[in-house]
Scaffold this active site. Structure first.
Site, PDB file in Angstrom:
ATOM      1  N   GLU A   1       9.904  36.318 -30.949  1.00  0.00           N
ATOM      2  CA  GLU A   1       9.356  34.993 -31.266  1.00  0.00           C
ATOM      3  C   GLU A   1       8.655  34.426 -30.031  1.00  0.00           C
ATOM      4  O   GLU A   1       9.120  34.619 -28.908  1.00  0.00           O
ATOM      5  CB  GLU A   1      10.471  34.042 -31.689  1.00  0.00           C
ATOM      6  CG  GLU A   1      11.413  34.595 -32.750  1.00  0.00           C
ATOM      7  CD  GLU A   1      10.758  34.782 -34.098  1.00  0.00           C
ATOM      8  OE1 GLU A   1       9.683  34.211 -34.323  1.00  0.00           O
ATOM      9  OE2 GLU A   1      11.335  35.513 -34.939  1.00  0.00           O
TER      10      GLU A   1
ATOM     11  N   LYS B 174     -10.479  25.881 -37.422  1.00  0.00           N
ATOM     12  CA  LYS B 174      -9.852  25.951 -38.737  1.00  0.00           C
ATOM     13  C   LYS B 174     -10.947  25.911 -39.799  1.00  0.00           C
ATOM     14  O   LYS B 174     -12.025  25.361 -39.570  1.00  0.00           O
ATOM     15  CB  LYS B 174      -8.887  24.783 -38.966  1.00  0.00           C
ATOM     16  CG  LYS B 174      -7.744  24.714 -37.981  1.00  0.00           C
ATOM     17  CD  LYS B 174      -6.799  23.551 -38.282  1.00  0.00           C
ATOM     18  CE  LYS B 174      -5.883  23.864 -39.432  1.00  0.00           C
ATOM     19  NZ  LYS B 174      -4.831  22.827 -39.605  1.00  0.00           N
TER      20      LYS B 174
ATOM     21  N   ASP C 292      10.869  41.772 -44.644  1.00  0.00           N
ATOM     22  CA  ASP C 292       9.948  40.639 -44.723  1.00  0.00           C
ATOM     23  C   ASP C 292       8.520  41.117 -44.537  1.00  0.00           C
ATOM     24  O   ASP C 292       7.592  40.656 -45.210  1.00  0.00           O
ATOM     25  CB  ASP C 292      10.251  39.607 -43.614  1.00  0.00           C
ATOM     26  CG  ASP C 292      11.387  38.671 -43.986  1.00  0.00           C
ATOM     27  OD1 ASP C 292      11.703  38.573 -45.176  1.00  0.00           O
ATOM     28  OD2 ASP C 292      11.965  38.063 -43.072  1.00  0.00           O
TER      29      ASP C 292
ATOM     30  N   LYS D 203      12.320  45.360 -40.779  1.00  0.00           N
ATOM     31  CA  LYS D 203      12.429  44.022 -41.371  1.00  0.00           C
ATOM     32  C   LYS D 203      11.568  44.006 -42.637  1.00  0.00           C
ATOM     33  O   LYS D 203      10.339  43.995 -42.562  1.00  0.00           O
ATOM     34  CB  LYS D 203      11.955  42.939 -40.403  1.00  0.00           C
ATOM     35  CG  LYS D 203      12.954  42.570 -39.319  1.00  0.00           C
ATOM     36  CD  LYS D 203      13.085  43.619 -38.262  1.00  0.00           C
ATOM     37  CE  LYS D 203      13.930  43.155 -37.083  1.00  0.00           C
ATOM     38  NZ  LYS D 203      14.149  44.241 -36.119  1.00  0.00           N
TER      39      LYS D 203
ATOM     40  N   PHE E 167     -13.872  17.373 -31.086  1.00  0.00           N
ATOM     41  CA  PHE E 167     -12.688  18.236 -31.095  1.00  0.00           C
ATOM     42  C   PHE E 167     -12.711  19.018 -29.789  1.00  0.00           C
ATOM     43  O   PHE E 167     -13.004  20.198 -29.748  1.00  0.00           O
ATOM     44  CB  PHE E 167     -12.742  19.144 -32.316  1.00  0.00           C
ATOM     45  CG  PHE E 167     -11.564  20.082 -32.474  1.00  0.00           C
ATOM     46  CD1 PHE E 167     -10.405  19.968 -31.715  1.00  0.00           C
ATOM     47  CD2 PHE E 167     -11.626  21.091 -33.429  1.00  0.00           C
ATOM     48  CE1 PHE E 167      -9.344  20.842 -31.881  1.00  0.00           C
ATOM     49  CE2 PHE E 167     -10.563  21.981 -33.608  1.00  0.00           C
ATOM     50  CZ  PHE E 167      -9.429  21.858 -32.836  1.00  0.00           C
TER      51      PHE E 167
ATOM     52  N   GLU F  60      15.254  39.285 -30.238  1.00  0.00           N
ATOM     53  CA  GLU F  60      16.161  40.423 -30.145  1.00  0.00           C
ATOM     54  C   GLU F  60      15.348  41.719 -30.122  1.00  0.00           C
ATOM     55  O   GLU F  60      14.478  41.921 -30.961  1.00  0.00           O
ATOM     56  CB  GLU F  60      17.119  40.456 -31.342  1.00  0.00           C
ATOM     57  CG  GLU F  60      18.016  39.231 -31.437  1.00  0.00           C
ATOM     58  CD  GLU F  60      17.295  38.029 -32.017  1.00  0.00           C
ATOM     59  OE1 GLU F  60      17.390  36.947 -31.400  1.00  0.00           O
ATOM     60  OE2 GLU F  60      16.620  38.164 -33.044  1.00  0.00           O
TER      61      GLU F  60
ATOM     62  N   ARG G  65       4.291  30.487 -38.304  1.00  0.00           N
ATOM     63  CA  ARG G  65       4.042  29.216 -38.983  1.00  0.00           C
ATOM     64  C   ARG G  65       2.789  29.233 -39.871  1.00  0.00           C
ATOM     65  O   ARG G  65       2.405  28.203 -40.398  1.00  0.00           O
ATOM     66  CB  ARG G  65       3.913  28.073 -37.961  1.00  0.00           C
ATOM     67  CG  ARG G  65       5.242  27.534 -37.520  1.00  0.00           C
ATOM     68  CD  ARG G  65       5.182  26.082 -37.087  1.00  0.00           C
ATOM     69  NE  ARG G  65       4.193  25.812 -36.064  1.00  0.00           N
ATOM     70  CZ  ARG G  65       4.266  24.773 -35.226  1.00  0.00           C
ATOM     71  NH1 ARG G  65       5.279  23.944 -35.304  1.00  0.00           N
ATOM     72  NH2 ARG G  65       3.336  24.571 -34.329  1.00  0.00           N
ATOM     73  N   LYS G  66       2.158  30.392 -40.014  1.00  0.00           N
ATOM     74  CA  LYS G  66       0.954  30.469 -40.843  1.00  0.00           C
ATOM     75  C   LYS G  66       1.109  31.563 -41.902  1.00  0.00           C
ATOM     76  O   LYS G  66       0.231  32.386 -42.105  1.00  0.00           O
ATOM     77  CB  LYS G  66      -0.278  30.725 -39.959  1.00  0.00           C
ATOM     78  CG  LYS G  66      -0.710  29.491 -39.164  1.00  0.00           C
ATOM     79  CD  LYS G  66      -1.263  28.417 -40.085  1.00  0.00           C
ATOM     80  CE  LYS G  66      -1.582  27.127 -39.355  1.00  0.00           C
ATOM     81  NZ  LYS G  66      -0.374  26.352 -39.028  1.00  0.00           N
TER      82      LYS G  66
ATOM     83  N   HIS H 200      -6.101  29.383 -32.568  1.00  0.00           N
ATOM     84  CA  HIS H 200      -5.164  28.360 -33.047  1.00  0.00           C
ATOM     85  C   HIS H 200      -3.795  28.606 -32.411  1.00  0.00           C
ATOM     86  O   HIS H 200      -3.379  29.761 -32.253  1.00  0.00           O
ATOM     87  CB  HIS H 200      -5.074  28.430 -34.574  1.00  0.00           C
ATOM     88  CG  HIS H 200      -4.235  27.349 -35.183  1.00  0.00           C
ATOM     89  ND1 HIS H 200      -2.856  27.407 -35.211  1.00  0.00           N
ATOM     90  CD2 HIS H 200      -4.584  26.188 -35.795  1.00  0.00           C
ATOM     91  CE1 HIS H 200      -2.384  26.323 -35.810  1.00  0.00           C
ATOM     92  NE2 HIS H 200      -3.416  25.567 -36.169  1.00  0.00           N
TER      93      HIS H 200
ATOM     94  N   ASP I  74      -1.784  21.133 -29.633  1.00  0.00           N
ATOM     95  CA  ASP I  74      -0.601  21.291 -30.495  1.00  0.00           C
ATOM     96  C   ASP I  74       0.202  22.486 -30.017  1.00  0.00           C
ATOM     97  O   ASP I  74      -0.362  23.515 -29.648  1.00  0.00           O
ATOM     98  CB  ASP I  74      -1.004  21.542 -31.953  1.00  0.00           C
ATOM     99  CG  ASP I  74      -1.655  20.340 -32.611  1.00  0.00           C
ATOM    100  OD1 ASP I  74      -0.923  19.370 -32.894  1.00  0.00           O
ATOM    101  OD2 ASP I  74      -2.874  20.368 -32.843  1.00  0.00           O
ATOM    102  N   ALA I  75       1.511  22.375 -30.071  1.00  0.00           N
ATOM    103  CA  ALA I  75       2.360  23.518 -29.770  1.00  0.00           C
ATOM    104  C   ALA I  75       2.211  24.570 -30.871  1.00  0.00           C
ATOM    105  O   ALA I  75       1.880  24.252 -32.013  1.00  0.00           O
ATOM    106  CB  ALA I  75       3.815  23.079 -29.650  1.00  0.00           C
TER     107      ALA I  75
ATOM    108  N   LYS J 226       7.869  41.357 -35.860  1.00  0.00           N
ATOM    109  CA  LYS J 226       8.962  42.091 -36.503  1.00  0.00           C
ATOM    110  C   LYS J 226       8.581  43.552 -36.703  1.00  0.00           C
ATOM    111  O   LYS J 226       7.495  43.838 -37.214  1.00  0.00           O
ATOM    112  CB  LYS J 226       9.280  41.469 -37.865  1.00  0.00           C
ATOM    113  CG  LYS J 226       9.770  40.034 -37.808  1.00  0.00           C
ATOM    114  CD  LYS J 226      10.014  39.489 -39.214  1.00  0.00           C
ATOM    115  CE  LYS J 226      10.484  38.032 -39.167  1.00  0.00           C
ATOM    116  NZ  LYS J 226      10.676  37.489 -40.526  1.00  0.00           N
TER     117      LYS J 226
ATOM    118  N   ASP K 237      -0.651  28.495 -33.314  1.00  0.00           N
ATOM    119  CA  ASP K 237       0.292  29.349 -34.043  1.00  0.00           C
ATOM    120  C   ASP K 237      -0.169  30.801 -34.052  1.00  0.00           C
ATOM    121  O   ASP K 237       0.646  31.728 -34.006  1.00  0.00           O
ATOM    122  CB  ASP K 237       0.462  28.851 -35.482  1.00  0.00           C
ATOM    123  CG  ASP K 237       1.117  27.482 -35.551  1.00  0.00           C
ATOM    124  OD1 ASP K 237       1.954  27.180 -34.677  1.00  0.00           O
ATOM    125  OD2 ASP K 237       0.785  26.711 -36.465  1.00  0.00           O
ATOM    126  N   LYS K 238      -1.472  31.010 -34.115  1.00  0.00           N
ATOM    127  CA  LYS K 238      -1.990  32.375 -34.122  1.00  0.00           C
ATOM    128  C   LYS K 238      -1.922  33.016 -32.735  1.00  0.00           C
ATOM    129  O   LYS K 238      -1.759  34.227 -32.620  1.00  0.00           O
ATOM    130  CB  LYS K 238      -3.428  32.387 -34.656  1.00  0.00           C
ATOM    131  CG  LYS K 238      -3.488  32.368 -36.159  1.00  0.00           C
ATOM    132  CD  LYS K 238      -3.038  33.709 -36.708  1.00  0.00           C
ATOM    133  CE  LYS K 238      -2.206  33.537 -37.947  1.00  0.00           C
ATOM    134  NZ  LYS K 238      -1.311  34.632 -38.207  1.00  0.00           N
TER     135      LYS K 238
END
Length: 434
Positions: free
Chosen positions: A42, A167, A289, A287, A248, A55, A262-263, A14, A256-257, A283, A16-17
């Site tokens: 990123e 998916k 997060d 971090k 598909f 960074e 995003r997941k 995918h 898709d970009a 990260k 995003d992955k």
């Protein structure tokens, strides 16, 4: 009354992955040379293009383009037909150093403990629903797309037409008392080759070819994927939507970009419990997060496994540059087995688990290059394992002519998914008198 709950997952192919895996591969490459690397990487992917930015403060030297191409190849984008492949895609790298204003708050200095890399709240969750103490809908959504990837890579003769993007989604039906009754609905969409071509260019011929492809895909998914993953006792009147849009073929970054981070719900608990909003991939562990979310999962899982409660949600919060959490809260959703309040459970728990960033990093081994494996199929609910890695480090030699700095190489096994270990169960039982 009975109710339905749904979670989804996506495959390693995918968009995003792909971005998540590239970001974490770069992070691992830097940690393998400098465990104190500060990384916020990123990634953006689209048709024929990868952009890496962010960074970084590190002593490591990493061929970023090489890491990107190796990652894309490993995922399976290696054909021109995909409009995104490891050999030919363009790669732009725009990494710069971390802000010194942030570093001064995070770094450990004389008389000052290592602080949190940012403010915010993080959550951890565990439930008795499955053996790995994860929500059922998400756990089996992950297993479906993992099975598709396994077939594509290891048993391609079963479904030779599979492409990397996929998916899944599962809806679980619960009884009036909150127990799992059945799997209500299964949704699977998998990218595929055009393996049946029309006899001619007419609309009718195209429609017949697409119908034949879809029928084959549905049959194969039920036989080779669903039957191998989902427990038969839960398949009672289950509704199946397999490639519900029809064909598909166009997928991945060409369809898709993709962006790192995003997941986040796929990465955690599929919508059960809660999420603080911060993404993980790319990260380093300063971090919070990422590191504190892992620590909260570790805490919640050990509490449930020890018998404190059947369901536990943990929240921790930090101020940037401050070591001590500003709060730690526990919610057992009325499933506690103890005669004390949830706030009292939290108070006792804080005596067991030190949630300062430095202690989390040391406890869970988060300076090791262990993050690529987390970037697909969930960061939580995975089985710990040892990963062989090659580490490089700088050694300073004192010579008569002065100091010489050389890079040394060593091989070792590092432990992945340490936050899934049940290594505090006995201590929890002792503290709570279980």
């Amino acid at each position: 009354m009975s109710y339905l709950f749904t979670s989804e997952s996506v495959s390693e192919g995918h968009p995003d992955k792909i971005a998540d895996q590239i970001s974490d591969a770069i992070l691992d490459a830097m940690l393998a040379q400098d465990p104190n690397s500060r990384v916020a990487c990123e990634t953006f992917v689209t048709t024929g293009l990868v952009i890496v930015g962010g960074e970084v403060t590190t002593k490591a030297y990493v061929e970023v383009q090489e890491v990107v191409r190796d990652t894309i190849k490993r995922i399976g984008y290696n054909k021109d037909d995909y409009k995104f492949d490891a050999e030919s895609c363009g790669i732009m790298v725009t990494l710069h150093s971390q802000s010194p204003d942030i570093a001064q708050g995070v770094d450990e200095m004389d008389g000052k403990e290592q602080g949190a890399g940012d403010q915010g709240m993080m959550f951890g969750y565990a439930s008795e629903e499955t053996p790995d103490l994860m929500p059922m809908a998400l756990a089996y959504s992950h297993k479906l797309v993992q099975r598709l990837a396994y077939i594509r890579k290891e048993q391609p003769e079963l479904m030779a037409y599979l492409r990397p993007d996929a998916k899944s989604q599962i809806t679980v039906e619960y009884t009036d008392d909150g127990k799992i009754d059945r799997i209500h609905t299964v949704v699977i969409s998998t990218q595929h080759d055009e393996f049946i071509t029309p006899d001619n260019g007419s609309p009718q011929a195209r429609k017949e070819a697409e119908s034949a492809m879809l029928a084959k895909i549905k049959s194969d998914v039920l036989e080779h994927v669903v039957a191998h993953v989902l427990p038969q006792e839960y398949l009672k009147g289950t509704i199946y939507h397999i490639n519900p849009t029809g064909k598909f073929i166009i997928g991945g970054p060409h369809g898709d970009a993709g962006l790192t981070g995003r997941k986040i719900i796929v990465d955690t608990y599929g919508g059960k419990g809660a999420h603080g909003g911060g993404a993980f991939s790319g990260k380093d562990a300063t971090k919070v997060d990422r590191s504190a979310a892992y620590a909260c999962r570790h805490l919640a899982k050990n509490l449930v496994a020890a018998g404190v409660a059947g369901e536990v949600l943990v929240q921790v919060a930090y101020a940037i540059g401050v070591a001590e959490p500003v709060s730690l809260t526990i919610n057992t959703f009325g499933t506690s087995q103890l005669d004390i309040s949830d706030s009292e459970i939290a108070g006792k728990t804080m005596k067991i688990f030190d949630m300062k960033p430095k202690n989390i990093i040391e406890r869970l081994g988060l300076t090791n290059p262990i993050f690529f494996e987390t970037a697909a199929y969930g960061h939580m609910g995975r089985s710990p394992f040892l990963k062989p890695v090659t580490l490089q480090y700088l050694e300073v030699r004192n010579l008569e002519s002065g100091e010489e700095v050389v890079r040394k190489t060593t091989h070792k096994d590092v432990e992945c998914f340490t936050w899934e270990k049940l290594d505090y169960v006995e201590q929890v039982k002792t503290v709570f008198g279980l």
